[in-house]
Design a protein around this motif. Structure first.
Motif, PDB file in Angstrom:
ATOM      1  N   ARG B  81      41.795  67.717 -23.313  1.00 23.34           N
ATOM      2  CA  ARG B  81      42.208  66.375 -22.902  1.00 23.34           C
ATOM      3  C   ARG B  81      43.477  65.980 -23.642  1.00 23.34           C
ATOM      4  O   ARG B  81      43.551  66.097 -24.862  1.00 23.34           O
ATOM      5  CB  ARG B  81      41.111  65.373 -23.232  1.00 23.34           C
ATOM      6  CG  ARG B  81      39.851  65.566 -22.411  1.00 23.34           C
ATOM      7  CD  ARG B  81      38.868  64.466 -22.771  1.00 23.34           C
ATOM      8  NE  ARG B  81      37.614  64.606 -22.045  1.00 23.34           N
ATOM      9  CZ  ARG B  81      36.590  63.768 -22.220  1.00 23.34           C
ATOM     10  NH1 ARG B  81      36.696  62.759 -23.091  1.00 23.34           N
ATOM     11  NH2 ARG B  81      35.484  63.929 -21.556  1.00 23.34           N
ATOM     12  N   ASN B  83      45.410  62.802 -24.401  1.00 27.80           N
ATOM     13  CA  ASN B  83      45.071  61.380 -24.356  1.00 27.80           C
ATOM     14  C   ASN B  83      46.303  60.474 -24.437  1.00 27.80           C
ATOM     15  O   ASN B  83      47.087  60.579 -25.372  1.00 27.80           O
ATOM     16  CB  ASN B  83      44.155  61.040 -25.540  1.00 27.80           C
ATOM     17  CG  ASN B  83      42.806  61.729 -25.458  1.00 27.80           C
ATOM     18  OD1 ASN B  83      41.933  61.312 -24.699  1.00 27.80           O
ATOM     19  ND2 ASN B  83      42.632  62.802 -26.222  1.00 27.80           N
ATOM     20  N   TYR B  93      43.243  59.942 -20.066  1.00 27.88           N
ATOM     21  CA  TYR B  93      43.626  61.271 -20.539  1.00 27.88           C
ATOM     22  C   TYR B  93      43.859  62.160 -19.330  1.00 27.88           C
ATOM     23  O   TYR B  93      43.308  61.917 -18.248  1.00 27.88           O
ATOM     24  CB  TYR B  93      42.566  61.889 -21.463  1.00 27.88           C
ATOM     25  CG  TYR B  93      41.176  62.019 -20.892  1.00 27.88           C
ATOM     26  CD1 TYR B  93      40.812  63.106 -20.101  1.00 27.88           C
ATOM     27  CD2 TYR B  93      40.209  61.048 -21.142  1.00 27.88           C
ATOM     28  CE1 TYR B  93      39.536  63.233 -19.582  1.00 27.88           C
ATOM     29  CE2 TYR B  93      38.923  61.162 -20.617  1.00 27.88           C
ATOM     30  CZ  TYR B  93      38.594  62.247 -19.846  1.00 27.88           C
ATOM     31  OH  TYR B  93      37.322  62.366 -19.331  1.00 27.88           O
ATOM     32  N   ASP B 276      51.173  60.891 -29.880  1.00 26.05           N
ATOM     33  CA  ASP B 276      50.227  61.847 -30.451  1.00 26.05           C
ATOM     34  C   ASP B 276      49.122  61.952 -29.420  1.00 26.05           C
ATOM     35  O   ASP B 276      48.327  61.033 -29.252  1.00 26.05           O
ATOM     36  CB  ASP B 276      49.689  61.312 -31.788  1.00 26.05           C
ATOM     37  CG  ASP B 276      48.657  62.261 -32.403  1.00 26.05           C
ATOM     38  OD1 ASP B 276      48.316  63.265 -31.740  1.00 26.05           O
ATOM     39  OD2 ASP B 276      48.215  61.994 -33.518  1.00 26.05           O
ATOM     40  N   ARG B 278      46.525  63.726 -29.183  1.00 31.79           N
ATOM     41  CA  ARG B 278      45.144  63.941 -29.648  1.00 31.79           C
ATOM     42  C   ARG B 278      44.381  64.914 -28.735  1.00 31.79           C
ATOM     43  O   ARG B 278      43.287  64.630 -28.267  1.00 31.79           O
ATOM     44  CB  ARG B 278      44.398  62.600 -29.760  1.00 31.79           C
ATOM     45  CG  ARG B 278      45.146  61.581 -30.590  1.00 31.79           C
ATOM     46  CD  ARG B 278      44.329  60.347 -30.885  1.00 31.79           C
ATOM     47  NE  ARG B 278      43.726  59.736 -29.727  1.00 31.79           N
ATOM     48  CZ  ARG B 278      44.338  58.923 -28.867  1.00 31.79           C
ATOM     49  NH1 ARG B 278      45.596  58.600 -29.061  1.00 31.79           N
ATOM     50  NH2 ARG B 278      43.687  58.439 -27.835  1.00 31.79           N
ATOM     51  N   TYR B 279      45.005  66.064 -28.507  1.00 34.38           N
ATOM     52  CA  TYR B 279      44.349  67.091 -27.693  1.00 34.38           C
ATOM     53  C   TYR B 279      43.024  67.514 -28.320  1.00 34.38           C
ATOM     54  O   TYR B 279      42.934  67.695 -29.530  1.00 34.38           O
ATOM     55  CB  TYR B 279      45.231  68.337 -27.642  1.00 34.38           C
ATOM     56  CG  TYR B 279      46.386  68.292 -26.682  1.00 34.38           C
ATOM     57  CD1 TYR B 279      46.202  68.563 -25.335  1.00 34.38           C
ATOM     58  CD2 TYR B 279      47.674  68.032 -27.133  1.00 34.38           C
ATOM     59  CE1 TYR B 279      47.267  68.568 -24.457  1.00 34.38           C
ATOM     60  CE2 TYR B 279      48.757  68.027 -26.251  1.00 34.38           C
ATOM     61  CZ  TYR B 279      48.539  68.295 -24.908  1.00 34.38           C
ATOM     62  OH  TYR B 279      49.594  68.300 -24.049  1.00 34.38           O
ATOM     63  N   PHE B 280      42.015  67.690 -27.495  1.00 40.14           N
ATOM     64  CA  PHE B 280      40.792  68.350 -27.949  1.00 40.14           C
ATOM     65  C   PHE B 280      40.091  68.918 -26.715  1.00 40.14           C
ATOM     66  O   PHE B 280      40.321  68.452 -25.595  1.00 40.14           O
ATOM     67  CB  PHE B 280      39.888  67.405 -28.758  1.00 40.14           C
ATOM     68  CG  PHE B 280      39.137  66.379 -27.953  1.00 40.14           C
ATOM     69  CD1 PHE B 280      39.791  65.286 -27.407  1.00 40.14           C
ATOM     70  CD2 PHE B 280      37.769  66.500 -27.744  1.00 40.14           C
ATOM     71  CE1 PHE B 280      39.097  64.343 -26.663  1.00 40.14           C
ATOM     72  CE2 PHE B 280      37.057  65.556 -27.008  1.00 40.14           C
ATOM     73  CZ  PHE B 280      37.736  64.472 -26.463  1.00 40.14           C
ATOM     74  N   PRO B 281      39.265  69.944 -26.899  1.00 43.10           N
ATOM     75  CA  PRO B 281      38.629  70.593 -25.746  1.00 43.10           C
ATOM     76  C   PRO B 281      37.801  69.590 -24.950  1.00 43.10           C
ATOM     77  O   PRO B 281      37.058  68.804 -25.536  1.00 43.10           O
ATOM     78  CB  PRO B 281      37.725  71.649 -26.385  1.00 43.10           C
ATOM     79  CG  PRO B 281      38.298  71.880 -27.736  1.00 43.10           C
ATOM     80  CD  PRO B 281      38.875  70.570 -28.180  1.00 43.10           C
ATOM     81  N   PRO B 283      34.857  68.171 -23.363  1.00 43.69           N
ATOM     82  CA  PRO B 283      33.432  68.521 -23.435  1.00 43.69           C
ATOM     83  C   PRO B 283      32.730  68.445 -22.078  1.00 43.69           C
ATOM     84  O   PRO B 283      31.594  68.876 -21.965  1.00 43.69           O
ATOM     85  CB  PRO B 283      32.863  67.487 -24.412  1.00 43.69           C
ATOM     86  CG  PRO B 283      33.805  66.332 -24.354  1.00 43.69           C
ATOM     87  CD  PRO B 283      35.150  66.879 -24.012  1.00 43.69           C
ATOM     88  N   ASP B 284      33.411  67.920 -21.055  1.00 44.12           N
ATOM     89  CA  ASP B 284      32.787  67.863 -19.729  1.00 44.12           C
ATOM     90  C   ASP B 284      32.949  69.171 -18.963  1.00 44.12           C
ATOM     91  O   ASP B 284      32.371  69.335 -17.894  1.00 44.12           O
ATOM     92  CB  ASP B 284      33.416  66.737 -18.893  1.00 44.12           C
ATOM     93  CG  ASP B 284      32.954  65.363 -19.356  1.00 44.12           C
ATOM     94  OD1 ASP B 284      31.848  65.280 -19.924  1.00 44.12           O
ATOM     95  OD2 ASP B 284      33.698  64.388 -19.155  1.00 44.12           O
ATOM     96  N   LEU B 285      33.793  70.065 -19.484  1.00 42.81           N
ATOM     97  CA  LEU B 285      34.054  71.315 -18.775  1.00 42.81           C
ATOM     98  C   LEU B 285      33.759  72.492 -19.689  1.00 42.81           C
ATOM     99  O   LEU B 285      34.132  72.487 -20.857  1.00 42.81           O
ATOM    100  CB  LEU B 285      35.517  71.370 -18.331  1.00 42.81           C
ATOM    101  CG  LEU B 285      35.905  70.383 -17.235  1.00 42.81           C
ATOM    102  CD1 LEU B 285      37.408  70.177 -17.209  1.00 42.81           C
ATOM    103  CD2 LEU B 285      35.404  70.863 -15.879  1.00 42.81           C
ATOM    104  N   LEU B 286      33.111  73.489 -19.140  1.00 46.95           N
ATOM    105  CA  LEU B 286      32.850  74.689 -19.933  1.00 46.95           C
ATOM    106  C   LEU B 286      34.153  75.478 -20.035  1.00 46.95           C
ATOM    107  O   LEU B 286      35.045  75.314 -19.215  1.00 46.95           O
ATOM    108  CB  LEU B 286      31.787  75.528 -19.229  1.00 46.95           C
ATOM    109  CG  LEU B 286      30.466  74.806 -18.977  1.00 46.95           C
ATOM    110  CD1 LEU B 286      29.541  75.673 -18.150  1.00 46.95           C
ATOM    111  CD2 LEU B 286      29.799  74.444 -20.298  1.00 46.95           C
TER     112      LEU B 286
END
Lengths: 483, 486
Positions: B81, B83, B93, B276, B278-281, B283-286
């Motif tokens: 994501r 954001n 995001y 910024d 704030r990328y992070f994996p 969690p709604d997608l495998l």
């Protein structure tokens, strides 16, 4: 009649000794009488309930009834319900009417269950006491000066107060098990991925899981069986066969190995809880189970890991509540940025804002590795701890909560103190395991104590069997509060 | 002041809109031009509780692209994501890929025009290509004092293709973009419609003194949606940066926009204002797991790629590298050419190439027609080429026949030659008779030629051709005339 078991109610419906409309009417009357004191419901849908009850009666008459057809139930207000207000306990969504049903809601609708209303909850499921609801705190039916637990406190209180026989909840860090414990009922959170999250308003996606409340494990099994199943609209929903969770209820407990994590029985537990839990374990031994000490060495890191991961995901999940398309928008603002700031500052309560800020911080450039990545590593360690412990036992048991229900307002000014109440429950969500809380006795002030059972992935039937056998030998679960 | 010799460094990020039926994470249609917000479902408008489900067709297109540029397909990639708040970004995001993209590496080999009529070879390496969703559109013009939001585009699948900073001029950047544009249409993952935004370029541009290893500070020119703008924007930006440095200034990292009206670039935001994200994996997608079987199946379904086809044209048909590259600039052109050759035989491949790239391409260009809409079919063109090859008509007459085919004056070259009596005269007796007439009527030219004026010969040939209405075989005219004057 609604105080009977689901099995008995269903039999009565089939025998036409009671109608679904009569059950709904009884439930609505209980809510009308009790809700002013308990505040378990945000929305009561009288007309919808009676219409659904009439439809259920038609189905029953046609011989087309399932085990839940005509049974009154309440949904936590985290589940989207078409045409009925879905607030998530927040001012932000105080006016939000969903145009669609959550997967869980449509499954239960199709099963013929009769929704009487939407239950109160901590705002966006963030809280352990139901005090952060925009619609005022829910009160514990066992003592209305006490909290019911949270965040599914409304559902737990509604079942405990005998307003409905069953209710749905969601559990991100203990939000089904903890209020079940504090309200003296049974609640189960299944393995992550077994209940579709589609239409369940997200708090922390990798931890959120729908769950079931009832007075007994047997009824929980019936409700949970109707809630689970693969849903292609949720990518984290697991594709596997879903057996009925009640299939194993009658199995005797002889030979059951119960693991007792030594870290859960160290300091921190109140005497009320310790006494009840130890008595319950003695009962289990009487039923033929053996207990063995196990260790979850990283369990103490579950709270810090949880309070990094959950807020991180929440900070992003709640970004859609921006006042642009639906929900609260500030009446006056100077420009776009001002509109965002004012709408969100007005629409979100203090605890939600606190978690959004924490989550934004831990995902920020320069902090991500130190917090988010580290927390994910802890999460893996915690899951490994459970895996190792579950090699030595069939189920893990311990207290659900370190104390019985505390007073409304007692901890709301000290969030860290409140977070520590989740110490036994959050690790289960981090590992994605199923967990159940069942009544284990009462403290000296007459407040319920819950015992938590944790099993390996997909062992919900075993957990429910364990609790059911306990409930065959005890009557804690059939005691009703007077409020 | 001594002038520094500046070297230009360019890298491109190209957003290609994938031609799937539905959006990357929802089942809403992505067709262009619908009424605002009618192609936005609950997922696209980010209702509470909705969840994304990945469209496999988008992944398949990414694999197709990766294989066609010799990249590796990541066995596991991750959606993250990105954001930020903006009204046309409903979730707050964007779902993209950050640390682990689906396509890694690869390269494009280009033929870059050298500006002197020739071309040189150039290899541009790719860094990565990743899948992501597009945002909606903010409509600032139609609403007084307000902004309209159209979420039809929200969730449209994009493949962002990122090059290494390997290009050294705007010409190279344009050649790269054109080749990429051709490739994505060739492998049918993108319609390439630049006006509708299906293919958009961001150019990262910096300059450094030639010989310096370290890159200069870059500025990113956003959203260039034509090759002309790409060229203009880069050229302007290069000069702007050189002027700034030579005047003692320093380039500050920034995002800039190109204004086609003024031909200038202007800063949109500086590095200090950079978000910024704030990328992070997500969690709604495998994690996206791609099996070897899937990759091999896609590989088996890939059409012959332009590079391979170009090599075949050079090897089997004896075409020049330039011709082969031109004919493989688009799959439709290559297909037309292949169909033409197939209908007339490999021996005529070179003549076919000349006609497809020459008269046909020119005429299509003039008429602003795509080759798929050519009024002259490959089979008709092949018939024309065959009549040139067997000397039925000269090149000059062939142009007439082509024009007649274009105008629909006949079903085939043969029919037109027959109906309009354009058959070449190859009977030596008949040609001789014409030459005799011409010589008799042009004694002056004959004398001039005999006096050593070579040009007079050409004039006589011209007269003969004219007298035969262009039908006399020019080679025979030359030969017989030479004999007669000799």
């Amino acid at each position: 009649m609604i105080d009977s078991s689901l099995k008995d109610i269903a039999a009565a419906l089939r025998a036409k000794t009671v109608s679904a409309v009569e059950l709904a009417t009884e439930s609505l009357a209980r809510i009308e009488a009790g809700n002013p004191r308990i505040n378990a419901f945000v929305t009561v849908d009288r007309d919808g309930a009676l219409a659904a009850a009439r439809a259920a009666d038609t189905r029953i008459a046609a011989g087309d009834a399932g085990p839940l057809t005509g049974i009154p139930l309440a949904h936590k207000d985290v589940f989207c319900t078409e045409g009925v207000l879905t607030t998530c306990g927040s001012k932000m969504l105080a006016n939000f009417v969903s145009p669609y049903d959550a997967h869980v809601v449509s499954l239960l609708k199709n099963a013929g269950a009769v929704m009487v209303g939407k239950t109160n909850m901590d705002e966006f499921a963030m809280g352990s006491s139901n005090e952060s609801s925009h619609f005022g705190p829910t009160r514990n039916p066992w003592n209305t000066t006490k909290v019911p637990g949270g965040s599914s406190g409304g559902s737990a209180a509604a079942v405990a107060a005998r307003m409905v026989p069953i209710a749905t909840g969601s559990d991100t860090g203990g939000s089904v098990r903890q209020p079940a414990s504090l309200c003296g009922i049974t609640g189960i959170k299944p393995t992550y991925g077994t209940v579709s999250r589609f239409g369940m308003i997200a708090y922390a996606s990798s931890l959120d899981q729908g769950g079931a409340f009832a007075r007994t494990a047997e009824d929980c099994a019936q409700l949970l069986s109707a809630m689970t199943g693969h849903d292609p609209r949720d990518s984290t929903s697991l594709e596997r066969s879903y057996d009925h969770y009640g299939a194993d209820l009658a199995r005797p407990l002889a030979g059951l190995r119960i693991g007792l994590p030594k870290e859960f029985f160290a300091e921190g537990m109140s005497d009320d809880v310790r006494l009840a839990v130890e008595a319950a374990l003695a009962e289990y031994r009487k039923l033929g189970a053996t207990t063995v000490e196990v260790s979850l060495p990283n369990a103490r890191l579950a709270i810090p890991a949880y309070y990094v991961i959950a807020p991180a995901e929440a900070s992003s999940n709640l970004s859609r509540f921006d006042g642009v398309r639906y929900g609260h928008r500030a009446a006056e603002y100077t420009d776009l940025n001002d509109m965002y700031c004012k709408s969100r500052s007005q629409g979100f309560g203090a605890e939600v804002q606190r978690r959004i800020l924490v989550g934004t911080y831990v995902l920020s450039h320069g902090y991500y590795d130190a917090y988010y990545i580290k927390a994910q590593k802890l999460r893996r360690l915690i899951a490994q701890d459970f895996a190792a412990a579950l090699e030595q036992c069939d189920v893990i048991a311990g207290p659900t909560n370190p104390t019985v229900a505390y007073g409304i307002g007692e901890k709301s000014s000290d969030p860290v103190q409140m977070y520590l109440g989740d110490i036994y429950t959050v690790a289960v969500n981090l590992a994605g395991l199923p967990g159940l809380s069942h009544p284990a006795g009462f403290g000296k002030d007459g407040l319920p104590v819950g015992l938590q059972l944790i099993g390996n992935y997909f062992t919900e039937a075993r957990l429910l069997n364990t609790a059911h056998q306990f409930q065959q030998a005890t009557d804690w679960h059939s005691r009703a509060p007077v409020f | 002041m001594s002038r520094t010799d500046w070297e230009v460094v360019i890298g491109l990020e190209v957003h290609t809109q994938l031609n799937t039926q539905s959006k990357i994470f929802s089942s809403a249609s992505i067709a262009f031009g619908a009424e605002p917000n009618v192609q936005a479902c609950g997922v696209d408008i980010a209702l509470p509780g909705v969840l994304p489900v990945l469209n496999k067709g988008a992944v398949e297109r990414a694999i197709r692209f990766g294989l066609s540029v010799g990249a590796s397909i990541a066995p596991k990639s991750v959606f993250a994501r990105k954001n930020y708040f903006y009204p046309d970004l409903p979730k707050g995001y964007q779902i993209s890929q950050f640390e682990l993209p689906v396509v890694v590496g690869g390269a494009l080999n280009l033929l870059v025009p050298d500006g002197k009529g020739g071309a040189y070879e150039k290899r541009v390496n790719l860094t990565r290509a990743h899948l992501e969703e597009d945002a909606g559109k903010s409509l600032h013009e139609d609403f007084h004092g307000m902004t309209g939001i159209d979420l039809n585009r929200a969730g449209t699948p994009l493949l962002e293709i990122v090059s290494e900073p390997d290009m050294r001029s705007s010409a190279e950047a344009v050649a790269y973009a054109k080749q990429l544009h051709s490739l994505v249409r060739w492998i049918d993952i993108c319609d390439g419609n630049m006006q509708e935004g299906s293919f958009r370029c961001d150019a990262n541009v910096s300059v450094r003194p030639r010989g310096q290893e370290q890159f200069g500070t870059r500025r990113e020119i956003k959203n260039l949606n034509s090759f002309r703008f790409l060229q203009q924007a880069i050229d302007y930006e290069i000069q702007w940066q050189i002027d700034l440095i030579e005047d003692g200034g320093k380039v500050q990292q920034a995002t800039v926009l190109f204004d086609p009206d003024s031909g200038e670039t202007r800063a949109m935001r500086s590095k200090e204002d950079a978000h910024d994200y704030r990328y992070f994996p997500d969690p709604d997608l495998l994690p996206l797991v791609i099996s070897d079987e899937w990759v091999e199946r896609v590989r088996g379904e890939l059409p012959e790629l332009p590079v391979a086809l170009s090599a075949r044209f050079q090897g089997e048909y004896g075409l020049s590298a330039y011709d082969a590259t031109t004919l493989t600039a688009s799959r439709d052109m290559a297909r037309f050419y292949l169909d033409t050759v197939a209908a007339t035989g490999t021996a005529n491949a070179k003549t076919c190439a000349n006609w497809v790239m020459g008269d046909l391409a020119g005429r299509l260009n003039k008429a602003e027609l795509d080759i798929t809409a050519s009024p002259v079919s490959a089979v008709q063109l092949a018939g024309l080429v065959a009549r040139i090859a067997d000397n039925t008509i000269s090149n000059a007459i062939a142009k007439k026949v082509f024009e007649a085919l274009w105008n629909g004056e006949g079903e085939s070259a043969d029919a037109i030659i027959e109906a309009q009596g354009l058959k070449q005269v190859t009977d030596s007796g008949a040609i001789e008779a014409i030459i005799d007439e011409v010589l008799a009527a042009n004694q002056k030219s004959v004398e001039e030629f005999r006096a050593g004026k070579e040009k007079a010969f050409n004039a006589l040939v011209g007269q003969c051709m004219k007298a035969s209405k262009g039908k006399a075989n020019p080679a025979q005219v030359n030969e017989i005339l030479k004999k007669k004057l000799g």
